[in-house]
Design a protein around this motif. Structure first.
Motif, short mmCIF file in Angstrom:
data_model
loop_
_atom_site.label_atom_id
_atom_site.label_comp_id
_atom_site.label_asym_id
_atom_site.label_seq_id
_atom_site.Cartn_x
_atom_site.Cartn_y
_atom_site.Cartn_z
N GLY A 31 0.86 -1.20 -0.15
CA GLY A 31 0.07 -0.13 0.13
C GLY A 31 0.83 1.07 0.04
N ALA A 32 1.99 1.41 -0.17
CA ALA A 32 3.04 2.09 -0.12
C ALA A 32 3.67 2.40 -1.28
CB ALA A 32 3.85 2.43 1.44
N ALA A 33 3.40 2.00 -2.52
CA ALA A 33 4.15 2.22 -3.69
C ALA A 33 4.17 3.54 -4.28
CB ALA A 33 3.68 1.27 -4.57
N PHE A 34 3.10 4.47 -4.01
CA PHE A 34 3.04 5.76 -4.58
C PHE A 34 4.28 6.54 -3.87
CE2 PHE A 34 1.31 10.06 -3.61
CZ PHE A 34 1.32 10.28 -4.96
N LEU A 35 4.41 6.26 -2.55
CA LEU A 35 5.55 7.06 -2.08
C LEU A 35 7.14 6.80 -2.60
CD1 LEU A 35 3.86 6.78 1.64
CD2 LEU A 35 3.62 8.60 0.14
N ASP A 36 7.11 5.89 -3.13
CA ASP A 36 8.29 5.18 -3.76
C ASP A 36 8.13 4.93 -5.44
OD1 ASP A 36 11.22 4.85 -3.77
OD2 ASP A 36 10.66 2.74 -3.33
N VAL A 37 7.41 5.84 -5.94
CA VAL A 37 6.98 5.47 -7.09
C VAL A 37 7.89 5.33 -8.42
CG1 VAL A 37 6.44 7.95 -8.16
CG2 VAL A 37 5.18 6.16 -9.06
#
Length: 202
Positions: free
Chosen positions: A145-151
């Protein structure tokens, strides 16, 4: 004797100066470093980001004003936001039903598109700090759920430098410079108002 490094271009300097205050103000209100941050607030926060990026990226595509010379397909964030929301428990139907921001920054020229892009690309750089915080506080990573923060992953630094180089190579007149900074400021203002309306800010 080595040559001194080149100073930032007038466009980069103008964008930094004109958005600095808005940037700091928004950062203070984001709940990433608050004790209130739990999985529910984080899920609502990512849903709110989705509600802003979805219509904004669509507007870029429809208007065909996205900066040329950069591979925009590598800079689209929406699929990653959708992936995160699914990892956080939303299905396709729930994601499609999420509210979308109606008050977007006006993108009416290539210069304005540069200003909006500056804010969005800068956010990917800042995501690196947020990613570590979310990992520590919530135990989330790119697969949960945190891929956007390390896109951009390990390419984050390189793509930011490439973007700054691209900005540095633009030769804008005063009027275009004003269009770019106005659009960048509007992006921050619209984003904060939208997140406020979704009740995810401190």
């Amino acid at each position: 004797m080595s040559a001194p490094s080149a100073p930032p271009s007038s466009l980069i300097q103008a964008l930094r100066t004109e958005t600095a205050e808005l940037h700091v103000a928004l950062e203070k209100r984001l709940p990433f470093f608050s004790e209130q941050l739990d999985i529910d607030l984080y899920r609502r926060l990512i849903a709110a980001y989705h509600g802003f990026y979805q219509p904004l990226e669509r507007q870029f595509q429809v208007l065909a004003l996205a900066p040329t010379g950069l591979d925009q397909s590598l800079r689209i964030k929406l699929p990653v936001l959708r992936m995160d929301l699914m990892a956080l428990g939303l299905d396709e139907t729930a994601i499609e039903a999420l509210p979308a921001c109606q008050r977007l920054p006006q993108i009416d020229s290539p210069a304005a598109a540069l200003g909006v892009s500056y804010v969005l690309e800068g956010a990917t750089l800042g995501g690196q700090i947020l990613r570590r915080r979310v990992a520590e506080q919530l135990g989330l990573d790119a697969s949960s759920g945190a891929a956007f923060l390390d896109v951009y992953g390990e390419l984050t630094g390189r793509r930011w430098k490439d973007f700054l180089q691209y900005l540095g190579d633009r030769n804008l007149g005063d009027e275009q410079m004003l269009e770019a900074t106005r659009a960048a400021r509007a992006t921050f203002i619209c984003f904060e108002r939208w997140l406020d309306s979704q009740e995810v800010l401190l």
